[in-house]
Design a protein around this motif. Sequence first.
Motif, PDB file in Angstrom:
ATOM      1  N   TRP A 140       0.812  -1.212   0.000  1.00 51.30           N
ATOM      2  CA  TRP A 140       0.000   0.000   0.000  1.00 51.30           C
ATOM      3  C   TRP A 140       0.849   1.268   0.000  1.00 51.30           C
ATOM      4  N   ARG A 141       0.170   2.358  -0.306  1.00 49.61           N
ATOM      5  CA  ARG A 141       0.736   3.695  -0.236  1.00 49.61           C
ATOM      6  C   ARG A 141      -0.225   4.583   0.548  1.00 49.61           C
ATOM      7  N   PRO A 142       0.195   5.784   0.940  1.00 46.97           N
ATOM      8  CA  PRO A 142      -0.719   6.664   1.698  1.00 46.97           C
ATOM      9  C   PRO A 142      -2.048   6.912   0.989  1.00 46.97           C
ATOM     10  N   GLU A 143      -2.049   6.970  -0.349  1.00 47.76           N
ATOM     11  CA  GLU A 143      -3.312   7.208  -1.038  1.00 47.76           C
ATOM     12  C   GLU A 143      -4.274   6.031  -0.893  1.00 47.76           C
ATOM     13  N   SER A 183       2.900   3.337  10.489  1.00 50.38           N
ATOM     14  CA  SER A 183       3.550   4.528   9.924  1.00 50.38           C
ATOM     15  C   SER A 183       4.998   4.234   9.539  1.00 50.38           C
ATOM     16  N   HIS A 184       5.675   3.380  10.307  1.00 52.02           N
ATOM     17  CA  HIS A 184       7.092   3.133  10.046  1.00 52.02           C
ATOM     18  C   HIS A 184       7.330   1.979   9.079  1.00 52.02           C
ATOM     19  N   GLN A 185       6.242   1.453   8.497  1.00 51.01           N
ATOM     20  CA  GLN A 185       6.424   0.594   7.328  1.00 51.01           C
ATOM     21  C   GLN A 185       6.823   1.432   6.115  1.00 51.01           C
ATOM     22  N   ARG A 190       8.738  11.758   4.040  1.00 52.67           N
ATOM     23  CA  ARG A 190       7.663  12.482   3.346  1.00 52.67           C
ATOM     24  C   ARG A 190       6.402  11.624   3.265  1.00 52.67           C
ATOM     25  N   SER A 191       6.564  10.337   3.000  1.00 44.14           N
ATOM     26  CA  SER A 191       5.391   9.458   2.955  1.00 44.14           C
ATOM     27  C   SER A 191       4.768   9.311   4.331  1.00 44.14           C
ATOM     28  N   ARG A 192       5.629   9.244   5.350  1.00 46.28           N
ATOM     29  CA  ARG A 192       5.087   9.175   6.720  1.00 46.28           C
ATOM     30  C   ARG A 192       4.277  10.426   7.040  1.00 46.28           C
ATOM     31  N   ALA A 193       4.804  11.581   6.619  1.00 47.08           N
ATOM     32  CA  ALA A 193       4.077  12.831   6.869  1.00 47.08           C
ATOM     33  C   ALA A 193       2.743  12.832   6.122  1.00 47.08           C
ATOM     34  N   GLU A 194       2.748  12.313   4.894  1.00 46.19           N
ATOM     35  CA  GLU A 194       1.500  12.252   4.127  1.00 46.19           C
ATOM     36  C   GLU A 194       0.501  11.324   4.799  1.00 46.19           C
ATOM     37  N   LEU A 195       0.986  10.169   5.290  1.00 45.49           N
ATOM     38  CA  LEU A 195       0.108   9.239   5.996  1.00 45.49           C
ATOM     39  C   LEU A 195      -0.449   9.893   7.263  1.00 45.49           C
TER      40      LEU A 195
END
Length: 631
Positions: A140-143, A183-185, A190-195
Amino acid sequence: METNALDQLRELRAQGGLEAAYDSVAALLGRAEIEDDAVALRRVGRLLAGVDPRRVLARHPATPVVTVAITGQSTVAPVVDPLTAELARHGILLRPVLGDHGAYVHDLTDPAGRFAGAGHDLALCLLDAETVLARVPEVWRPEDVERAADEALRLLADVAAAHAALSGGTLVLNTVPLPRSWSHQLVDHRSRAELGSVWRDFNSRLLRMSATAPGLVVIDLDPLVAEGGPVHDLRLAHYAGARLGTPLLAAYAREAAHLARSLRGATRKCLVLDLDHTLWDGVLAEDGPDGVAAAGTDRGEAFGAFQRVVKQLASQGVLLAVSSKNDRDEAVATLRDHPDMRLRDGDFVRIDADWEPKDGHLLDIAGHLGLGTDALVFVDDSAAECARVRRAVPEAAVVRLDDEPAAHVSRLLRDGWFDRVSLTEDDRDRNRRYRAEEGRRELRLRTGAAEDFLRDLGIEVEVGPPHRHEQARFAQLTQRTNRFNLAGRRMTEAEVSAAASGHDGKLLLAVRSADRFGDSGLVGALLARRTGDALDVENVWLSCRVLARGIEQALLGHALELARASGCTEVRARYVPTPKNGRAADFYPSMGFAEVFRRPGETVFAHDLIMIPAMPAHLRTRSNPAGGGAA
């Protein structure tokens, strides 16, 4: 003391006397002061969970009972013990109804489901991260999480609407903490911030849902996690599906108990404060005005922070009073003139400062404000004064402060004594209204006969359906009114909204009043239902602050006129005695109703609509340009 309280409860259970002695449990737990000990409270809850509610009510029929349906995304049974204990601390008996594991949608929406017919007051739906993450693909991704969060919110909105249609109870959801293990997967910041942004948006939208969904409350878990530590125990989360840990559930149970208490009309109204070592550092009688502080030193700043929180409570309608062992003139002058004080003498509706016992102060304050002692919260740093008040005025809540002023704020706020589902402008205006009451009291003292006082008061009334913006206030009035609550009923905002639609022949009336000292707003309510040629009055409520001014007669008289004009041949009404409404027992007969029959716990009256009492002569009607009816 905790061990002693637990030992006493264990002994009562061993002797089979826990149900018989249930009326003493709240006082026992209050003396033990175990509210900060989650382990002890859980043990108390486990002991009390075995109590048979039927046997308790057989011995103590006035014991308030709250039925709570409990369901959620994962294992929820562990919340029962702390919830049982938290409610017992406030004298409330829990009747829990547990849903199926992970089946909250079915539990809350199926007319034939586990909760159907339970008649629950509250439905607790415990959400956890799986509410969203179970919808996320394996990679998965944040989106993907954003899409899953949108789906979850749509589902929760549908669940809330279905529950509101099926039940008059309040539904409780909660925000969901984001697990670090998710979150730490994501390996880049930047992806963590987006999540994190996606997750916070989900929780924000969930919190905002309660503003538009009547009967929905959302508890924010973030402040509880911030004070209570980890969200879950890793092993229990994996092996038992318990994704909310014991400390967090204990904190959640406290919030839920406060909500249940407020829905039963037990929200407190007045904060009674000591002065020395409570509002300021030092002892006024010994150190003098220059020797006390609420700023300038580390300890003084802590007292100043406490005053700032008290002022914030007052801005939301909490009445403030003083109970102090001090010379009154010196105490008032210090509040008025001392440069450190954030609270001034004008912030208090009553200042009792002398050398008399403080339990007498509380009785004086309650009488002066026209409140019951169960509307008071007494705050003091003296163990002896707190013990005396607990013994002599058991209905008052007692908050015992200690020698650490930095802890004063958390101890004051811990039990949510002033919590309510929503805040109205009427709440925010309470201090002004009580100051206006001073003017009425002075007029009463200057006037001879009661009839002259009422005539000189210049009361205006308006009776009609509640406006949409008044529905929260209408529900609040039914929840808080005790002395003039003729059937003991309380309504949620969702129930008010449903009744206001007029379906099933429902009739809602609100009475608003004003006089020469100001507008009192919505002060009374009536709920009725048309059944054939009869109108059944299900309940009448009137705020105690306007009792005996003829307003209740105007409200019921208006309902009688409406019934006759609509073709009814009879109006029926029920009086259900409660521990506090005895003074209203003769209201229906005083309005021309005849007793039809009486049985334990209920008297039914009827009015033939031939002779309807006239509105009291000292009242005047006022027009309502917003569209409500006039009396």
